[in-house]
Design a protein around this motif. Sequence first.
Motif, PDB file in Angstrom:
ATOM      1  N   ILE A   7      43.372  29.247  46.699  1.00  0.00           N
ATOM      2  CA  ILE A   7      43.955  30.550  47.044  1.00  0.00           C
ATOM      3  C   ILE A   7      45.418  30.609  46.622  1.00  0.00           C
ATOM      4  CG2 ILE A   7      44.725  31.964  48.989  1.00  0.00           C
ATOM      5  CD1 ILE A   7      41.857  32.451  48.578  1.00  0.00           C
ATOM      6  N   THR A   8      46.166  29.560  46.934  1.00  0.00           N
ATOM      7  CA  THR A   8      47.593  29.536  46.593  1.00  0.00           C
ATOM      8  C   THR A   8      47.817  29.537  45.088  1.00  0.00           C
ATOM      9  OG1 THR A   8      48.111  28.327  48.626  1.00  0.00           O
ATOM     10  CG2 THR A   8      49.735  28.229  46.860  1.00  0.00           C
ATOM     11  N   ALA A   9      47.091  28.673  44.371  1.00  0.00           N
ATOM     12  CA  ALA A   9      47.279  28.555  42.929  1.00  0.00           C
ATOM     13  C   ALA A   9      46.912  29.847  42.214  1.00  0.00           C
ATOM     14  CB  ALA A   9      46.450  27.396  42.389  1.00  0.00           C
ATOM     15  N   ALA A  10      45.803  30.470  42.611  1.00  0.00           N
ATOM     16  CA  ALA A  10      45.376  31.714  41.960  1.00  0.00           C
ATOM     17  C   ALA A  10      46.366  32.842  42.235  1.00  0.00           C
ATOM     18  CB  ALA A  10      43.982  32.106  42.435  1.00  0.00           C
ATOM     19  N   SER A  11      46.902  32.901  43.451  1.00  0.00           N
ATOM     20  CA  SER A  11      47.819  33.991  43.796  1.00  0.00           C
ATOM     21  C   SER A  11      49.137  33.888  43.046  1.00  0.00           C
ATOM     22  CB  SER A  11      48.079  33.991  45.308  1.00  0.00           C
ATOM     23  OG  SER A  11      48.859  32.862  45.692  1.00  0.00           O
ATOM     24  N   ARG A  12      49.468  32.701  42.543  1.00  0.00           N
ATOM     25  CA  ARG A  12      50.741  32.509  41.844  1.00  0.00           C
ATOM     26  C   ARG A  12      50.593  32.535  40.326  1.00  0.00           C
ATOM     27  NH1 ARG A  12      53.165  27.544  45.595  1.00  0.00           N
ATOM     28  NH2 ARG A  12      53.472  28.789  47.491  1.00  0.00           N
ATOM     29  N   ALA A  13      49.393  32.848  39.847  1.00  0.00           N
ATOM     30  CA  ALA A  13      49.177  32.919  38.402  1.00  0.00           C
ATOM     31  C   ALA A  13      50.030  34.038  37.796  1.00  0.00           C
ATOM     32  CB  ALA A  13      47.700  33.145  38.102  1.00  0.00           C
ATOM     33  N   SER A  14      50.371  33.890  36.525  1.00  0.00           N
ATOM     34  CA  SER A  14      51.344  34.782  35.890  1.00  0.00           C
ATOM     35  C   SER A  14      50.875  36.224  35.758  1.00  0.00           C
ATOM     36  CB  SER A  14      51.705  34.241  34.500  1.00  0.00           C
ATOM     37  OG  SER A  14      52.271  32.950  34.599  1.00  0.00           O
ATOM     38  N   TYR A  15      49.667  36.433  35.224  1.00  0.00           N
ATOM     39  CA  TYR A  15      49.255  37.776  34.867  1.00  0.00           C
ATOM     40  C   TYR A  15      48.221  38.378  35.807  1.00  0.00           C
ATOM     41  CZ  TYR A  15      51.698  36.511  30.613  1.00  0.00           C
ATOM     42  OH  TYR A  15      52.652  36.104  29.727  1.00  0.00           O
ATOM     43  N   SER A  16      47.354  37.577  36.351  1.00  0.00           N
ATOM     44  CA  SER A  16      46.351  38.057  37.303  1.00  0.00           C
ATOM     45  C   SER A  16      46.035  36.916  38.257  1.00  0.00           C
ATOM     46  CB  SER A  16      45.075  38.503  36.574  1.00  0.00           C
ATOM     47  OG  SER A  16      44.431  37.385  35.986  1.00  0.00           O
ATOM     48  N   PRO A  17      45.523  37.251  39.448  1.00  0.00           N
ATOM     49  CA  PRO A  17      45.229  36.187  40.428  1.00  0.00           C
ATOM     50  C   PRO A  17      43.981  35.393  40.038  1.00  0.00           C
ATOM     51  CG  PRO A  17      44.503  38.293  41.274  1.00  0.00           C
ATOM     52  CD  PRO A  17      45.213  38.586  39.977  1.00  0.00           C
ATOM     53  N   THR A  18      44.090  34.659  38.937  1.00  0.00           N
ATOM     54  CA  THR A  18      42.958  33.918  38.388  1.00  0.00           C
ATOM     55  C   THR A  18      43.376  32.493  38.077  1.00  0.00           C
ATOM     56  OG1 THR A  18      42.017  35.932  37.410  1.00  0.00           O
ATOM     57  CG2 THR A  18      41.290  33.821  36.483  1.00  0.00           C
ATOM     58  N   ILE A  19      42.476  31.558  38.359  1.00  0.00           N
ATOM     59  CA  ILE A  19      42.741  30.151  38.071  1.00  0.00           C
ATOM     60  C   ILE A  19      41.473  29.502  37.542  1.00  0.00           C
ATOM     61  CG2 ILE A  19      42.183  29.417  40.437  1.00  0.00           C
ATOM     62  CD1 ILE A  19      44.915  27.883  38.229  1.00  0.00           C
ATOM     63  N   GLY A  20      41.609  28.694  36.505  1.00  0.00           N
ATOM     64  CA  GLY A  20      40.484  27.917  36.014  1.00  0.00           C
ATOM     65  C   GLY A  20      40.262  26.711  36.908  1.00  0.00           C
ATOM     66  N   LEU A  21      39.012  26.431  37.246  1.00  0.00           N
ATOM     67  CA  LEU A  21      38.739  25.330  38.162  1.00  0.00           C
ATOM     68  C   LEU A  21      39.194  23.995  37.582  1.00  0.00           C
ATOM     69  CD1 LEU A  21      35.262  26.185  39.726  1.00  0.00           C
ATOM     70  CD2 LEU A  21      37.552  26.974  40.352  1.00  0.00           C
ATOM     71  N   GLU A  22      38.961  23.794  36.292  1.00  0.00           N
ATOM     72  CA  GLU A  22      39.396  22.542  35.673  1.00  0.00           C
ATOM     73  C   GLU A  22      40.919  22.483  35.573  1.00  0.00           C
ATOM     74  OE1 GLU A  22      37.379  21.346  32.153  1.00  0.00           O
ATOM     75  OE2 GLU A  22      35.420  22.041  32.850  1.00  0.00           O
ATOM     76  N   ALA A  23      41.531  23.637  35.300  1.00  0.00           N
ATOM     77  CA  ALA A  23      43.002  23.678  35.232  1.00  0.00           C
ATOM     78  C   ALA A  23      43.611  23.377  36.597  1.00  0.00           C
ATOM     79  CB  ALA A  23      43.460  25.049  34.742  1.00  0.00           C
TER      80      ALA A  23
END
Length: 285
Positions: A87-103
């Motif tokens: 939740i934290t990592a996705a919310s801090r993404a640059s362009y959209s609240p999206t995060i790759g699981l492997e990333a």
Amino acid sequence: MYERSTQGMEGLAGPEDFPEEWRRGTRFRLRADLNDLVRRGQLERNFVFRRGNLYRLTHAGELEAQRLLHLRRDPEGRQQHAHNGLITAASRASYSPTIGLEAFLAMPQSHVYGDPLTLDEVRVAAAYLVERGLATLHEGNTEHPLKALLTLTGVGMQCAESSLLVKDFLMQNGHLPTYYTNIHGGENIQVGSENTQNNNFGFDPSQFVAFARQVLAAAPRVDITDELRGQIVRDASHLEEESTRPAPEPSRVRRALDGLMETLVRHSTDGVARLLYDTGRNLLT
């Protein structure tokens, strides 16, 4: 140092005994951390000729090491860590609240007390967030394979912005069952979703820190399964964390205390758990 003590070694260690990656570029931080642990009474300092200051775990330090190792290995605790980290990592993404699981696995949020989560653990956590409506997961298809991407929903962003743990956010918003203790000064303990809680809540953070640490020290003596003992350790650690923030929030500390009390009251047939419950009850009046 804990490994040295369990292996029957003398237990003394200095900065040069720690892994190179700990010391590279962080020499002064390491010494500051060692000094902080001495102040907390978890390390004792010994001067050794030609080696300088060396350190050994005290009894309190050994208990703290055992607690951290338990949390590091606890499956449910690792899952909760993965929920909050995603939740934290996705919310801090640059362009959209999206995060790759492997990333995500390459980020600091994916480590539980220095031990990295596995991809399987992260996938299970992602599925949990999707099931609760906090995120969506896109993995492409066989023709157009894509590394799994987790995107927060509007509710997921509310969770991230609330500063609550995922578990607390879901409970607060009615996604998980809640229980309250109704304490009127007598011996009867009432637990259930229909009961009400005593709102006379004095707030002195040091009292709650002391209580949390008392529970953590006593947890090994509670006569219950390791799984249930793990829940007591998690709840007590959460109370300690909330109570030692730079500016503890009474509402967050209260929720953490309620969670710990609920866990203890479920095991009130055990003498140690009952004594701990009675101690915590005094903080509610």
